[in-house]
Scaffold this motif. Structure first.
Motif, PDB file in Angstrom:
ATOM      1  N   TYR A  23       0.796  -1.291  -0.007  1.00 11.05           N
ATOM      2  CA  TYR A  23      -0.011  -0.022  -0.139  1.00 11.05           C
ATOM      3  C   TYR A  23       0.794   1.206   0.082  1.00 11.05           C
ATOM      4  CZ  TYR A  23      -4.562  -1.803  -0.704  1.00 11.05           C
ATOM      5  OH  TYR A  23      -5.593  -2.520  -1.326  1.00 11.05           O
ATOM      6  N   LEU A  27      -0.256   3.916  -2.957  1.00 11.11           N
ATOM      7  CA  LEU A  27      -0.611   5.224  -2.584  1.00 11.11           C
ATOM      8  C   LEU A  27       0.495   6.385  -3.445  1.00 11.11           C
ATOM      9  CD1 LEU A  27      -1.577   5.109   1.075  1.00 11.11           C
ATOM     10  CD2 LEU A  27      -2.849   5.455  -0.659  1.00 11.11           C
ATOM     11  N   PHE A  36      -7.420   5.324  -4.074  1.00  8.40           N
ATOM     12  CA  PHE A  36      -7.649   5.591  -2.561  1.00  8.40           C
ATOM     13  C   PHE A  36      -7.747   6.876  -2.007  1.00  8.40           C
ATOM     14  CE2 PHE A  36      -5.022   2.220  -4.318  1.00  8.40           C
ATOM     15  CZ  PHE A  36      -5.654   0.852  -3.979  1.00  8.40           C
ATOM     16  N   ASP A  40     -11.122   4.828   3.950  1.00 10.95           N
ATOM     17  CA  ASP A  40     -10.647   4.493   5.112  1.00 10.95           C
ATOM     18  C   ASP A  40      -9.539   3.437   5.227  1.00 10.95           C
ATOM     19  OD1 ASP A  40     -10.233   3.453   7.989  1.00 10.95           O
ATOM     20  OD2 ASP A  40     -12.502   3.226   8.179  1.00 10.95           O
ATOM     21  N   MET A  41      -8.192   4.184   5.247  1.00 12.02           N
ATOM     22  CA  MET A  41      -6.912   3.138   4.825  1.00 12.02           C
ATOM     23  C   MET A  41      -6.955   2.089   5.678  1.00 12.02           C
ATOM     24  SD  MET A  41      -5.957   3.736   1.835  1.00 12.02           S
ATOM     25  CE  MET A  41      -4.666   2.723   2.199  1.00 12.02           C
ATOM     26  N   ILE A  45      -6.574  -1.681   4.673  1.00 12.04           N
ATOM     27  CA  ILE A  45      -5.458  -2.483   4.853  1.00 12.04           C
ATOM     28  C   ILE A  45      -5.888  -3.742   5.709  1.00 12.04           C
ATOM     29  CG2 ILE A  45      -3.221  -2.674   6.092  1.00 12.04           C
ATOM     30  CD1 ILE A  45      -2.829   0.319   4.849  1.00 12.04           C
TER      31      ILE A  45
END
Length: 119
Positions: A23, A27, A36, A40-41, A45
């Motif tokens: 990620y 990103l 993304f 809501d990372m 994840i």
């Protein structure tokens, strides 16, 4: 009994580190990063760690319906999916995953292409 890739590479803790590293790349990627925005990372994840764990034979499971529903409002092209696979390949290699095992994981991603890419 043969070990799963999940067990072979250290289970949840290793998969978690792999997904975090992936990620970071996603990103920073000019083509994939925008997917993304406003996501809501931590939740993503967490889901992705479980998903990758499942692809490696771990305890979590995801249905095709769940995957398709999660991506239904996105405009994902083959080029995006191909870039994702490249980043997955690179990330797994950084974690010393054997080339044959990387191909197994990439094959599992490829098997789900039609759930994400809308022609």
């Amino acid at each position: 009994m043969e070990k799963t890739l999940y067990d072979k590479y250290g289970g949840f803790s290793t998969v978690s580190r792999i997904v975090m590293s992936l990620y970071e790349k996603l990103l920073e990627d000019d083509d994939l990063g925008p997917f993304f925005d406003d996501v809501d990372m931590p939740k993503l994840i967490d889901h992705q760690t479980k998903f990758v764990a499942s692809l490696m034979g771990g305890p979590a499971s995801f249905t095709d319906t769940h995957i398709e529903r999660a991506h239904r409002n996105m405009t994902i092209a083959d080029s995006h999916f191909d870039r994702l696979k490249t980043l997955v390949d690179d990330t797994l290699a950084e974690f010393d995953v054997d080339a044959e095992d990387i191909q197994t994981v990439l094959g599992a991603f490829e098997a789900r292409r039609t759930l994400l890419v809308k022609a």
